[in-house]
Design an enzyme around this catalytic site. Structure first.
Site, short mmCIF file in Angstrom:
data_model
loop_
_atom_site.label_atom_id
_atom_site.label_comp_id
_atom_site.label_asym_id
_atom_site.label_seq_id
_atom_site.Cartn_x
_atom_site.Cartn_y
_atom_site.Cartn_z
N THR A 92 1.53 3.97 4.06
CA THR A 92 2.18 3.09 3.07
C THR A 92 3.36 3.87 2.50
O THR A 92 3.17 4.87 1.80
CB THR A 92 1.21 2.69 1.93
N LYS A 167 3.08 -5.07 2.34
CA LYS A 167 2.05 -4.22 1.72
C LYS A 167 2.29 -4.14 0.20
O LYS A 167 1.35 -4.08 -0.60
CB LYS A 167 2.09 -2.83 2.35
N LYS A 235 1.55 5.94 -6.20
CA LYS A 235 2.65 6.02 -5.22
C LYS A 235 3.06 4.61 -4.80
O LYS A 235 4.23 4.25 -4.80
CB LYS A 235 2.16 6.85 -4.03
#
Ligand SMILES: NC(=O)c1ccc[n+]([C@@H]2O[C@H](COP(=O)([O-])OP(=O)(O)OC[C@H]3O[C@@H](n4cnc5c(N)ncnc54)[C@H](OP(=O)(O)O)[C@@H]3O)[C@@H](O)[C@H]2O)c1
Length: 283
Positions: A92, A167, A235
């Protein structure tokens, strides 16, 4: 995540070369899967060596910088990438790095798919992940049989970066939901209800969710030493907030939950599962 995904590839009979920054992990993987993977798992000394001669190169590392050092430079995977190969990145990471690496791969005659996953550690172990991919559609179609080894669903979402953007939508949808679940459970306790019984009944109605079914029980037990780390979620939410600044999307709840996760980190919970938000409500 990468370990169990590679394990499914080995069991499906794909010959493998593996590399991990901590070599001992790659060696232990090779020992565990010797005899599968069409006979052997080769441990490579560098990402370049792992990539050389492969039709598909799969990567799952932590974040942008880790991805950059794994791909680029003299020993990076791209240095060994064959023309015609498909590089699939399951990290990711940002949409920008996906676009930059796709350009770099194209200059070597190879394709790059940004292909983050959802479904967690458990989904990786069960081979039931969801893959959302961006990049060349023909390369995605070629990679479909590879994804089938560890994913229940794989979808092509558009040009380079579209996998990472999808995502981000996934993480926006999860962030507020986990906080709401934490608040519901904390409220149930204060109200003198038995949280497990409250969850049992409401999970049969409109409040049902993956988080409720999979994380509700462990939140009640106070168990957070597994799953998807708060550091990784911060993150991911950082990527969402940066992208939202660029595209003008309003994400007030996501921004708030990001701050709540910062408070979990301050309590030493960086590696706790994201369901640990409930800890903040117990004080
Ligand atoms: N865990 C989940 O539930 C989940 C779900 C969906 C998506 N993801 C995403 O999947 C990715 C991996 O997550 P994870 O939970 O598997 O993380 P993890 O257990 O911390 O593994 C990270 C991997 O990346 C490697 N790495 C980290 N920094 C590196 C660097 N600078 N250079 C080279 N290698 C580096 C690590 O190597 P070492 O072994 O040497 O440390 C390890 O192999 C993340 O982007 C995460 O956001 C995770």
């Amino acid at each position: 995540m990468g370990g169990p995904m590679a394990g499914h590839l080995a069991r499906a009979g794909h010959p493998l070369a593996v590399w991990n920054r901590t070599r001992a992990k790659a060696e232990s993987f090779a020992r565990a899967h010797a005899g599968e993977a069409g006979g052997a798992v080769r441990v490579a000394a560098t990402p370049a060596e792992a990539a050389r001669g492969a039709a598909f190169v799969l990567c799952c590392t932590g974040e942008d910088e880790a991805l950059r050092v794994t791909c680029l430079g003299d020993t990076g995977a791209f240095a060994g990438l064959d023309p015609g190969a498909v590089f699939v990145d399951h990290t990711t990471a940002s949409a920008e790095i996906a676009r930059a690496l796709a350009r770099e791969a194209a200059s070597r005659g190879a394709a790059f798919l940004d292909a983050p996953v959802s479904g967690g550690e458990d989904g990786a172990k069960r081979g039931a992940l969801t893959v959302m991919a961006g990049g060349d559609e023909a390369a995605f179609d070629r990679a479909r049989p590879v994804f089938a080894a560890y994913a229940r669903k794989a979808a092509w979402m558009g040009p380079s970066g579209a996998g990472q953007l999808t995502k981000m939508v996934n993480q926006i949808c999860i962030a507020g939901l986990v906080e709401a679940l934490a608040e519901g459970l904390a409220f149930a306790r204060r109200a003198g209800l038995e949280p497990a019984r409250a969850l049992d009944v409401i999970s049969q109605g409109a409040a049902q969710s993956w988080q409720m079914e999979n994380r509700g029980p462990t939140m009640i037990e106070g168990r957070f030493d597994f799953g998807f780390a708060v550091d990784w979620m911060r993150k991911d939410l950082g990527l969402v907030l940066a992208e939202a600044r660029r595209n003008g999307a309003r994400v007030p709840v996501t921004a708030l939950v990001d701050q709540l996760y910062a408070a979990v980190q301050a309590k030493g919970g960086g590696r706790w599962d994201t369901s640990s938000l409930v800890r903040l409500l117990e004080e």
